[in-house]
Design a protein around this motif. Structure first.
Motif, short mmCIF file in Angstrom:
data_model
loop_
_atom_site.label_atom_id
_atom_site.label_comp_id
_atom_site.label_asym_id
_atom_site.label_seq_id
_atom_site.Cartn_x
_atom_site.Cartn_y
_atom_site.Cartn_z
N LEU A 297 10.41 3.89 13.76
CA LEU A 297 11.45 4.84 13.36
C LEU A 297 11.09 5.51 12.04
O LEU A 297 11.24 6.72 11.89
N ARG A 298 10.59 4.73 11.10
CA ARG A 298 10.19 5.28 9.80
C ARG A 298 9.10 6.34 9.99
O ARG A 298 9.18 7.42 9.41
N VAL A 299 8.11 6.04 10.81
CA VAL A 299 7.02 6.98 11.07
C VAL A 299 7.57 8.24 11.75
O VAL A 299 7.20 9.37 11.38
N CYS A 300 8.46 8.08 12.72
CA CYS A 300 9.03 9.23 13.43
C CYS A 300 9.84 10.12 12.49
O CYS A 300 9.71 11.35 12.54
N LEU B 274 12.37 -10.74 16.04
CA LEU B 274 12.23 -10.22 14.68
C LEU B 274 10.99 -9.34 14.56
O LEU B 274 11.03 -8.27 13.96
N ALA B 275 9.89 -9.78 15.18
CA ALA B 275 8.66 -8.97 15.14
C ALA B 275 8.87 -7.64 15.86
O ALA B 275 8.43 -6.59 15.37
N THR B 276 9.54 -7.68 17.00
CA THR B 276 9.79 -6.45 17.74
C THR B 276 10.73 -5.54 16.96
O THR B 276 10.50 -4.33 16.88
N THR B 277 11.77 -6.11 16.37
CA THR B 277 12.70 -5.32 15.56
C THR B 277 11.98 -4.68 14.38
O THR B 277 12.20 -3.51 14.07
#
Length: 181
Positions: free
Chosen positions: A114-117, A104-107
């Motif tokens: 992804l949001r930053v990218c 969950l932490a990795t996800t």
């Protein structure tokens, strides 16, 4: 019938079905290849049955194949949903709970990355966007390799994204990113 789809078109169709399956049906990842093969077999059967009808274009064949694939995947999901629910509701051992928390932490980290990218890609130039699109297969390069200038643009975009991830999410995210590449 063989004149309708070449080997290259069949390979591209199977790859397209697999990509769509992995994106739309993540719980059925283990069955995606089988579903794609079944969808192609059903497509061939459909095309044989309508042999006397006017020929279909490549786009129409692709839409039909995806419709068949989506139906088969939905049917399989409906059949396996009780089993998936039983797995999700089963009590977890302490080790499994720790593993799931780590997942969950990795996800969550991947989603943040992804949001930053996406935010960063929205601000890059049109030429940089085109280089990214060609490199990811979203734009046609007509089978040509990237030019030296396009490779340099792509390198700068990757560096920019890595810097944005490190700036926004910290060293842990940047380390995870380095470990992936």
């Amino acid at each position: 019938m063989p004149e309708l789809l070449s080997d290259e078109q069949l390979t591209a169709l199977r790859a397209s079905l697999r990509r769509a399956g992995h994106a739309r049906f993540p719980l059925l990842r283990a069955d995606i290849d089988d579903l794609a093969a079944q969808a192609v077999a059903d497509l061939w059967q459909y095309l044989r049955e309508r042999e006397a009808a006017p020929a279909l274009g490549a786009e129409a064949i692709l839409r039909i194949a995806h419709a068949i694939f989506n139906r088969r995947a939905a049917d399989l999901y409906r059949k396996s949903r009780p089993q998936l629910a039983a797995i999700n509701e089963a009590p977890l051992s302490e080790e499994q709970a720790d593993e799931r928390a780590g997942d969950l932490a990795t996800t969550t980290m991947y989603r943040s990355m992804l949001r930053v990218c996406v935010a960063e890609l929205a601000t890059i130039s049109e030429h940089d966007r085109m280089a990214v699109a060609i490199a990811t297969g979203l734009a046609s390069s007509q089978g040509e390799a990237l030019t030296a200038a396009e490779r340099q643009r792509l390198h700068r975009v990757r560096k920019r994204l890595a810097a944005a991830i490190q700036r926004e999410l910290g060293e842990d995210a940047y380390k995870l990113l380095r470990d992936l590449s």
